[in-house]
Write a protein that holds these residues in place. Structure first.
Motif, PDB file in Angstrom:
ATOM      1  N   VAL A 122       0.841  -1.206   0.000  1.00 31.96           N
ATOM      2  CA  VAL A 122       0.000   0.000   0.000  1.00 31.96           C
ATOM      3  C   VAL A 122       0.873   1.253   0.000  1.00 31.96           C
ATOM      4  N   LEU A 123       1.930   1.245   0.785  1.00 30.02           N
ATOM      5  CA  LEU A 123       2.817   2.419   0.801  1.00 30.02           C
ATOM      6  C   LEU A 123       3.451   2.648  -0.568  1.00 30.02           C
ATOM      7  N   HIS A 124       3.802   1.579  -1.272  1.00 32.14           N
ATOM      8  CA  HIS A 124       4.299   1.741  -2.645  1.00 32.14           C
ATOM      9  C   HIS A 124       3.219   2.375  -3.530  1.00 32.14           C
ATOM     10  N   ILE A 131      14.396   2.650  -2.649  1.00 32.36           N
ATOM     11  CA  ILE A 131      15.518   2.462  -3.570  1.00 32.36           C
ATOM     12  C   ILE A 131      16.807   3.023  -2.979  1.00 32.36           C
ATOM     13  N   ASP A 132      16.740   4.224  -2.429  1.00 27.76           N
ATOM     14  CA  ASP A 132      17.953   4.751  -1.788  1.00 27.76           C
ATOM     15  C   ASP A 132      17.761   4.760  -0.272  1.00 27.76           C
ATOM     16  N   GLU A 133      18.854   4.914   0.426  1.00 26.65           N
ATOM     17  CA  GLU A 133      18.867   4.776   1.892  1.00 26.65           C
ATOM     18  C   GLU A 133      17.925   5.768   2.589  1.00 26.65           C
ATOM     19  N   ALA A 134      17.905   7.016   2.140  1.00 28.08           N
ATOM     20  CA  ALA A 134      17.057   8.023   2.787  1.00 28.08           C
ATOM     21  C   ALA A 134      15.577   7.667   2.634  1.00 28.08           C
ATOM     22  N   ASP A 135      15.183   7.261   1.424  1.00 27.85           N
ATOM     23  CA  ASP A 135      13.796   6.865   1.199  1.00 27.85           C
ATOM     24  C   ASP A 135      13.451   5.595   1.979  1.00 27.85           C
ATOM     25  N   ALA A 136      14.400   4.665   2.058  1.00 22.01           N
ATOM     26  CA  ALA A 136      14.175   3.421   2.805  1.00 22.01           C
ATOM     27  C   ALA A 136      13.914   3.715   4.278  1.00 22.01           C
ATOM     28  N   VAL A 137      14.653   4.636   4.846  1.00 16.47           N
ATOM     29  CA  VAL A 137      14.461   4.990   6.256  1.00 16.47           C
ATOM     30  C   VAL A 137      13.056   5.558   6.467  1.00 16.47           C
ATOM     31  N   ILE A 138      12.621   6.425   5.578  1.00 19.17           N
ATOM     32  CA  ILE A 138      11.286   7.028   5.691  1.00 19.17           C
ATOM     33  C   ILE A 138      10.204   5.952   5.569  1.00 19.17           C
ATOM     34  N   TYR A 156      11.889  -5.342  10.806  1.00 16.81           N
ATOM     35  CA  TYR A 156      13.262  -5.099  10.383  1.00 16.81           C
ATOM     36  C   TYR A 156      14.276  -5.316  11.503  1.00 16.81           C
ATOM     37  N   ASP A 157      13.839  -5.694  12.690  1.00 13.60           N
ATOM     38  CA  ASP A 157      14.764  -5.863  13.812  1.00 13.60           C
ATOM     39  C   ASP A 157      15.944  -6.759  13.451  1.00 13.60           C
ATOM     40  N   ALA A 162      13.843  -3.370   3.433  1.00 14.27           N
ATOM     41  CA  ALA A 162      12.504  -3.645   2.908  1.00 14.27           C
ATOM     42  C   ALA A 162      12.471  -4.833   1.947  1.00 14.27           C
ATOM     43  N   PRO A 163      11.273  -5.414   1.778  1.00 15.91           N
ATOM     44  CA  PRO A 163      11.096  -6.532   0.846  1.00 15.91           C
ATOM     45  C   PRO A 163      11.523  -6.140  -0.566  1.00 15.91           C
TER      46      PRO A 163
END
Length: 164
Positions: A122-124, A131-138, A156-157, A162-163
């Motif tokens: 759903v978030l996608h 794709i990049d680290e900053a977006d992955a963190v968000i 993610y522990d 992400a998948p």
């Protein structure tokens, strides 16, 4: 902003054990929309086997293997005014055998992993990416917050990012 109840069409392309019911999918989608600040919409969740997942993953991502979840955001056709259409989010394609295998391999409750795949997808559809680290963190932070609201532990522990 409180979203309207999303319309979720659930499609099964096989008889898979452990697949949640339509009401559960609806609840997960609503939770994701609420905490992402989105006001609702319609989407299709299609539960498929490995062959269909592999074919779609190859056709759309160039990867010749099945994957857990694929997201296909709705795009308004050229020449059609967006306001002429209901609020369409898009389609999620979730591969039941991959979800079951991942839950087992990662030592996660199957219910929790299904919830994560739906929320991730759903978030996608809403435009989030990893794709990049900053977006992955968000994106991952939002996923963790949404899942926590469902009393589901941080996926993610011990699992990394992400998948795929």
């Amino acid at each position: 902003m409180k979203p309207t109840s999303p319309l979720v069409e659930l499609q099964h392309e096989g008889d898979f054990a452990g697949v949640p019911d339509a009401a559960q999918f609806q609840a997960w989608v609503l939770q994701a929309l609420q905490l992402a600040g989105h006001d609702g919409g319609e989407l299709v969740i299609r539960i498929v086997d490995e062959d269909e997942s592999r074919a779609l993953n190859h056709a759309y991502r160039g990867k010749d293997k099945p994957t857990n979840v694929l997201s296909f955001p709705f795009e308004v056709p050229e020449g059609v005014p967006a306001e002429a259409l209901p609020p369409l989010l898009g389609d999620l394609v979730i591969c039941a055998p991959v979800v079951v295998a991942e839950a087992t391999e990662q030592g996660k409750a199957l219910h929790d992993h299904w919830a994560h795949m739906v929320i991730h997808g759903v978030l996608h559809l809403l435009g989030f990416d990893h794709i990049d680290e900053a977006d992955a963190v968000i994106m991952e932070s939002l996923e963790v917050r949404i899942l926590a609201g469902l009393d589901i532990a941080n996926p993610y522990d011990d699992a990394g990012h992400a998948p795929a």
